[in-house]
Design a protein around this motif. Structure first.
Motif, PDB file in Angstrom:
ATOM      1  N   LYS A 171      33.723  18.941  -8.391  1.00 34.83           N
ATOM      2  CA  LYS A 171      32.866  19.583  -9.018  1.00 34.83           C
ATOM      3  C   LYS A 171      33.486  19.655 -10.684  1.00 34.83           C
ATOM      4  O   LYS A 171      34.507  19.741 -10.854  1.00 34.83           O
ATOM      5  CB  LYS A 171      33.342  21.157  -8.388  1.00 34.83           C
ATOM      6  N   GLN A 172      32.381  19.524 -11.601  1.00 37.10           N
ATOM      7  CA  GLN A 172      32.715  19.362 -12.759  1.00 37.10           C
ATOM      8  C   GLN A 172      32.979  20.798 -13.434  1.00 37.10           C
ATOM      9  O   GLN A 172      32.518  21.710 -13.361  1.00 37.10           O
ATOM     10  CB  GLN A 172      31.557  18.791 -13.670  1.00 37.10           C
ATOM     11  N   ASP A 225      30.196  28.796 -15.732  1.00 40.55           N
ATOM     12  CA  ASP A 225      30.060  28.218 -14.657  1.00 40.55           C
ATOM     13  C   ASP A 225      30.696  28.842 -13.508  1.00 40.55           C
ATOM     14  O   ASP A 225      31.628  29.715 -13.608  1.00 40.55           O
ATOM     15  CB  ASP A 225      30.682  26.767 -14.640  1.00 40.55           C
ATOM     16  N   PHE A 274      35.794  27.806  -8.979  1.00 41.69           N
ATOM     17  CA  PHE A 274      35.952  26.749  -8.055  1.00 41.69           C
ATOM     18  C   PHE A 274      35.802  27.470  -6.823  1.00 41.69           C
ATOM     19  O   PHE A 274      36.698  28.304  -6.553  1.00 41.69           O
ATOM     20  CB  PHE A 274      37.003  25.894  -8.523  1.00 41.69           C
ATOM     21  N   SER A 328      34.928  24.104  -0.681  1.00 37.99           N
ATOM     22  CA  SER A 328      33.801  23.387  -0.696  1.00 37.99           C
ATOM     23  C   SER A 328      34.317  21.777  -0.679  1.00 37.99           C
ATOM     24  O   SER A 328      33.522  20.869  -0.925  1.00 37.99           O
ATOM     25  CB  SER A 328      33.014  23.659  -1.872  1.00 37.99           C
ATOM     26  N   SER A 329      35.652  21.549  -0.878  1.00 38.07           N
ATOM     27  CA  SER A 329      36.196  20.267  -1.058  1.00 38.07           C
ATOM     28  C   SER A 329      37.123  19.793   0.162  1.00 38.07           C
ATOM     29  O   SER A 329      37.863  20.520   0.691  1.00 38.07           O
ATOM     30  CB  SER A 329      37.191  20.520  -2.025  1.00 38.07           C
TER      31      SER A 329
END
Length: 132
Positions: free
Chosen positions: A24-25, A52, A55, A59-60
């Motif tokens: 994720k950037q 944005d 985080f 999701s990782s």
């Protein structure tokens, strides 16, 4: 690449990194005076407004919470406020307060950090859920 932070409303310099798998950037402020890199995480009780989304560690696939009894937690605890005695989850909690009165509180995690084409596995960072 390091660039001025005006685009995200800060006078500091920022760097674009990837966090997690898939990456994720994130645009992160470069703060050479802090011992711990941290970002705002979901679910966030109190977060600063940012363009944005925060985080989401769930999701990782490479995200790992750091337990209280881990050597990494003890290292962090020796340099800043880190509390396992008050942790009901058994996870390493951290807290940092800055000179301007702002602070961040959350859990210590590890995940993959991507800088350009380089990947750093098990990068320790603070996952802030109370940032004011």
């Amino acid at each position: 690449m390091v660039k001025p932070g005006e685009s995200i409303g800060t006078g500091n310099y920022i760097i674009q990194v990837g966090l997690g798998t898939p990456a994720k950037q994130l645009a992160l402020v470069i703060d050479t005076g802090s011992d711990l890199a941290w970002t705002q995480c979901q679910p966030c009780d109190y977060c600063y407004h940012q363009a944005d989304p925060a985080f989401d560690p769930t999701s990782s696939s490479t995200n790992r919470p750091v337990p209280c009894n881990a050597a990494l937690c003890l290292t962090v605890a020796s340099r800043m406020a880190s509390a396992c005695s008050s942790s009901t989850s058994g996870l390493c909690e951290y807290g940092i307060q800055y000179l301007d009165g702002s602070f961040t509180v959350g859990n210590l995690l590890t995940d993959t950090l991507t800088l350009g084409s380089a990947e750093l596995a098990s990068f320790p960072f603070g996952c802030g859920v109370d940032n004011q």
